[in-house]
Scaffold this motif. Structure first.
Motif, PDB file in Angstrom:
ATOM      1  N   UNK A  86      -6.638  39.125 -57.814  1.00  0.00           N
ATOM      2  CA  UNK A  86      -7.094  39.848 -58.999  1.00  0.00           C
ATOM      3  C   UNK A  86      -8.356  40.644 -58.653  1.00  0.00           C
ATOM      4  N   UNK A  87      -8.205  41.707 -57.852  1.00  0.00           N
ATOM      5  CA  UNK A  87      -9.375  42.535 -57.526  1.00  0.00           C
ATOM      6  C   UNK A  87      -9.838  43.329 -58.741  1.00  0.00           C
ATOM      7  N   UNK A  88     -11.086  43.137 -59.119  1.00  0.00           N
ATOM      8  CA  UNK A  88     -11.656  43.854 -60.269  1.00  0.00           C
ATOM      9  C   UNK A  88     -12.299  45.137 -59.755  1.00  0.00           C
ATOM     10  N   UNK A  89     -11.467  46.125 -59.512  1.00  0.00           N
ATOM     11  CA  UNK A  89     -11.908  47.324 -58.792  1.00  0.00           C
ATOM     12  C   UNK A  89     -12.944  48.145 -59.549  1.00  0.00           C
ATOM     13  N   UNK A  90     -13.002  48.014 -60.868  1.00  0.00           N
ATOM     14  CA  UNK A  90     -13.966  48.806 -61.639  1.00  0.00           C
ATOM     15  C   UNK A  90     -15.404  48.379 -61.366  1.00  0.00           C
ATOM     16  N   UNK A  91     -15.594  47.139 -60.928  1.00  0.00           N
ATOM     17  CA  UNK A  91     -16.948  46.658 -60.630  1.00  0.00           C
ATOM     18  C   UNK A  91     -17.098  46.174 -59.192  1.00  0.00           C
ATOM     19  N   UNK A  92     -15.975  45.963 -58.512  1.00  0.00           N
ATOM     20  CA  UNK A  92     -15.996  45.513 -57.113  1.00  0.00           C
ATOM     21  C   UNK A  92     -15.139  46.464 -56.275  1.00  0.00           C
ATOM     22  N   UNK A  93     -15.706  47.572 -55.840  1.00  0.00           N
ATOM     23  CA  UNK A  93     -14.918  48.618 -55.178  1.00  0.00           C
ATOM     24  C   UNK A  93     -14.274  48.198 -53.859  1.00  0.00           C
ATOM     25  N   UNK A  94     -14.821  47.187 -53.195  1.00  0.00           N
ATOM     26  CA  UNK A  94     -14.249  46.761 -51.909  1.00  0.00           C
ATOM     27  C   UNK A  94     -13.151  45.716 -52.079  1.00  0.00           C
ATOM     28  N   UNK A  95     -12.959  45.245 -53.301  1.00  0.00           N
ATOM     29  CA  UNK A  95     -12.060  44.106 -53.509  1.00  0.00           C
ATOM     30  C   UNK A  95     -10.593  44.444 -53.266  1.00  0.00           C
ATOM     31  N   UNK A  96     -10.189  45.687 -53.591  1.00  0.00           N
ATOM     32  CA  UNK A  96      -8.770  46.029 -53.454  1.00  0.00           C
ATOM     33  C   UNK A  96      -8.353  46.068 -51.988  1.00  0.00           C
ATOM     34  N   UNK A  97      -9.147  46.718 -51.154  1.00  0.00           N
ATOM     35  CA  UNK A  97      -8.809  46.763 -49.730  1.00  0.00           C
ATOM     36  C   UNK A  97      -8.818  45.368 -49.114  1.00  0.00           C
ATOM     37  N   UNK A  98      -9.730  44.520 -49.578  1.00  0.00           N
ATOM     38  CA  UNK A  98      -9.755  43.143 -49.076  1.00  0.00           C
ATOM     39  C   UNK A  98      -8.471  42.413 -49.466  1.00  0.00           C
ATOM     40  N   UNK A  99      -8.007  42.658 -50.690  1.00  0.00           N
ATOM     41  CA  UNK A  99      -6.753  42.043 -51.138  1.00  0.00           C
ATOM     42  C   UNK A  99      -5.579  42.550 -50.304  1.00  0.00           C
ATOM     43  N   UNK A 100      -5.526  43.876 -50.078  1.00  0.00           N
ATOM     44  CA  UNK A 100      -4.465  44.457 -49.248  1.00  0.00           C
ATOM     45  C   UNK A 100      -4.494  43.843 -47.849  1.00  0.00           C
ATOM     46  N   UNK A 101      -5.682  43.762 -47.268  1.00  0.00           N
ATOM     47  CA  UNK A 101      -5.814  43.217 -45.913  1.00  0.00           C
ATOM     48  C   UNK A 101      -5.321  41.773 -45.851  1.00  0.00           C
ATOM     49  N   UNK A 102      -5.611  40.994 -46.896  1.00  0.00           N
ATOM     50  CA  UNK A 102      -5.184  39.588 -46.884  1.00  0.00           C
ATOM     51  C   UNK A 102      -3.664  39.464 -46.955  1.00  0.00           C
TER      52      UNK A 102
END
Length: 254
Positions: free
Chosen positions: A140-156
């Motif tokens: 659950x990457x909260x991209x609106x406040x954590x911009x690096x979270x989506x790429x980290x999720x993709x990488x995982x």
């Protein structure tokens, strides 16, 4: 006569000292006893509430976990879901028991500071309760406040493709470096095949996994991270190890 007076003075001083220490230890004993009684009272009340309290009682107790909770929603948090198994997808990484008495579903954002804080506690719980608990991870990457979270999720998910999700998951939380350089460094740290990881990451091969987990979060009413569902009960925030023990033992007794 002088000797007698000196001896009497010594006896008087010893008597005063004895009286002082008697009073001192009495006060200390009273304080310690009071602390022990308060601790026992809190423990009994806390245990009783979680075992026998109604949903309002549970809501009041679990509300304190929300002090460490990243939310992007103003909606009220759900207390329970009807059937958490509905939201466990085949792509969700799991660890622990294959025939669990308890299932804990976690909605996690790798950049969320409270998810990072909870990491060591969850790692401890996994080691302690794996024989009876299944742990399920949902993105659950909260991209609106954590911009690096989506790429980290993709990488995982790319690490998951090479059967090293949990190793990669641990490295991300321990290193806390989520720019592209850090994501590739973690891939190297856990021994991922570079070309396969690179192709998967740049092509966002498993972005549908993240989309599905996000849809599940919306359907449940998840407000942010970290959010946990333990045998259909929703918990938000950062419970301590002791509080997790209480939650798990509550369901083991049922």
């Amino acid at each position: 006569m002088v000797y007698y007076l000196r001896y009497s003075s010594l006896l008087l001083m010893e008597g005063r000292h004895a009286k002082f220490w008697k009073i001192f230890f009495s006060i200390v004993g009273t304080i310690i006893g009071g602390i022990i009684i308060l601790f026992i009272g809190f423990f009994v009340y806390y245990t009783w509430q979680f075992k026998f309290g109604d949903t309002k009682d549970i809501a009041k107790l679990t509300q304190k976990f929300e002090e460490k909770f990243t939310t992007i929603s103003k909606e009220a948090a759900p207390l329970f879901v009807e059937d958490q198994e509905t939201y466990i997808q085949s792509h969700n990484p799991t660890q622990g028991s294959l025939s669990p008495q308890i299932t804990i579903v976690s909605f996690i954002d790798f950049e969320c500071p409270y998810c990072q804080e909870q990491y060591t506690t969850l790692k401890h719980l996994t080691e302690k309760y794996s024989p009876v608990v299944k742990f399920v991870f949902k993105q659950l990457p909260l991209t609106s406040i954590h911009p690096a979270s989506y790429n980290a999720a993709i990488a995982s998910t790319c690490a998951q493709e090479q059967n090293k999700f949990w190793e990669y998951h641990n490295d991300l939380f321990e290193k806390k470096i989520l720019d592209d350089e850090g994501l590739y460094a973690s891939a190297q740290n856990v021994g991922l095949h570079h070309e396969l990881f690179d192709s998967c990451f740049k092509g966002q091969k498993y972005r549908n996994y993240i989309t599905q987990d996000n849809d599940d979060a919306i359907a449940i009413g998840v407000r942010g991270t970290p959010t946990y569902i333990i045998n259909n009960e929703v918990i938000e925030g950062v419970p301590t190890r002791e509080e997790w023990d209480g939650l798990i033992l509550k369901y083991l007794k049922k």
